[in-house]
Design a protein around this motif. Structure first.
Motif, PDB file in Angstrom:
ATOM      1  N   ILE A  12      47.267  37.865  35.465  1.00  0.00           N
ATOM      2  CA  ILE A  12      46.503  36.661  35.403  1.00  0.00           C
ATOM      3  C   ILE A  12      46.673  35.346  35.878  1.00  0.00           C
ATOM      4  O   ILE A  12      46.130  34.618  36.656  1.00  0.00           O
ATOM      5  CB  ILE A  12      45.652  36.617  33.927  1.00  0.00           C
ATOM      6  N   VAL A  13      48.175  35.093  35.512  1.00  0.00           N
ATOM      7  CA  VAL A  13      48.537  33.933  35.780  1.00  0.00           C
ATOM      8  C   VAL A  13      48.683  33.690  37.388  1.00  0.00           C
ATOM      9  O   VAL A  13      48.437  32.667  38.080  1.00  0.00           O
ATOM     10  CB  VAL A  13      49.967  33.191  35.132  1.00  0.00           C
ATOM     11  N   GLU A  14      49.187  34.784  38.092  1.00  0.00           N
ATOM     12  CA  GLU A  14      49.515  34.536  39.338  1.00  0.00           C
ATOM     13  C   GLU A  14      48.075  34.789  40.122  1.00  0.00           C
ATOM     14  O   GLU A  14      47.993  33.943  41.141  1.00  0.00           O
ATOM     15  CB  GLU A  14      50.169  35.977  39.774  1.00  0.00           C
ATOM     16  N   LEU A  15      47.038  35.083  39.752  1.00  0.00           N
ATOM     17  CA  LEU A  15      45.662  35.179  40.364  1.00  0.00           C
ATOM     18  C   LEU A  15      45.184  34.033  40.272  1.00  0.00           C
ATOM     19  O   LEU A  15      44.555  33.255  40.949  1.00  0.00           O
ATOM     20  CB  LEU A  15      44.705  35.982  39.623  1.00  0.00           C
ATOM     21  N   LEU A  16      45.305  33.109  39.074  1.00  0.00           N
ATOM     22  CA  LEU A  16      44.866  31.631  39.035  1.00  0.00           C
ATOM     23  C   LEU A  16      45.558  30.798  39.792  1.00  0.00           C
ATOM     24  O   LEU A  16      44.998  29.709  40.478  1.00  0.00           O
ATOM     25  CB  LEU A  16      44.895  31.294  37.553  1.00  0.00           C
ATOM     26  N   LEU A  17      47.049  31.099  40.030  1.00  0.00           N
ATOM     27  CA  LEU A  17      47.899  30.093  40.580  1.00  0.00           C
ATOM     28  C   LEU A  17      47.859  30.264  42.297  1.00  0.00           C
ATOM     29  O   LEU A  17      47.705  29.112  42.956  1.00  0.00           O
ATOM     30  CB  LEU A  17      49.348  30.085  40.134  1.00  0.00           C
ATOM     31  N   ARG A  18      47.683  31.533  42.662  1.00  0.00           N
ATOM     32  CA  ARG A  18      47.829  31.858  43.880  1.00  0.00           C
ATOM     33  C   ARG A  18      46.670  32.961  44.363  1.00  0.00           C
ATOM     34  O   ARG A  18      46.877  33.932  44.474  1.00  0.00           O
ATOM     35  CB  ARG A  18      48.981  32.190  44.383  1.00  0.00           C
ATOM     36  N   PRO A  19      45.260  32.360  44.305  1.00  0.00           N
ATOM     37  CA  PRO A  19      44.312  33.442  44.551  1.00  0.00           C
ATOM     38  C   PRO A  19      44.316  33.969  46.105  1.00  0.00           C
ATOM     39  O   PRO A  19      43.721  34.858  46.023  1.00  0.00           O
ATOM     40  CB  PRO A  19      42.937  32.534  44.149  1.00  0.00           C
ATOM     41  N   TRP A  26      47.382  41.847  42.570  1.00  0.00           N
ATOM     42  CA  TRP A  26      47.508  41.325  41.309  1.00  0.00           C
ATOM     43  C   TRP A  26      46.403  41.617  40.268  1.00  0.00           C
ATOM     44  O   TRP A  26      46.372  41.774  39.238  1.00  0.00           O
ATOM     45  CB  TRP A  26      47.635  39.749  41.299  1.00  0.00           C
ATOM     46  N   ARG A  27      45.185  41.785  41.119  1.00  0.00           N
ATOM     47  CA  ARG A  27      44.052  42.189  40.338  1.00  0.00           C
ATOM     48  C   ARG A  27      43.864  43.646  39.637  1.00  0.00           C
ATOM     49  O   ARG A  27      43.582  43.925  38.753  1.00  0.00           O
ATOM     50  CB  ARG A  27      42.697  42.119  41.325  1.00  0.00           C
TER      51      ARG A  27
END
Length: 59
Positions: A12-19, A26-27
């Motif tokens: 979730i953090v990776e999705l928010l920081l680097r969409p 990551w999804r």
């Protein structure tokens, strides 16, 4: 179960920081780890706890 929860949080953090970068990866990790946490928590809630005496009698 803890590792699955940590993997979910990381994804979730990776999705928010680097969409834009590897969003599908990551999804998929987020959904898979969430599913695993849910399955493991359901099993823990409804499965009977084994006692030491029960395991000892099996051997």
């Amino acid at each position: 179960m803890i590792l699955s929860a940590l993997l979910f949080a990381l994804s979730i953090v990776e999705l928010l920081l680097r969409p834009g970068q590897d969003a599908a990866l990551w999804r998929g990790l987020a959904l898979s780890s969430l599913y695993l946490v849910m399955c493991l928590s359901q099993r823990r809630l409804f499965a009977p706890a084994r006692t030491y005496q029960h395991r000892r009698n099996h051997w």
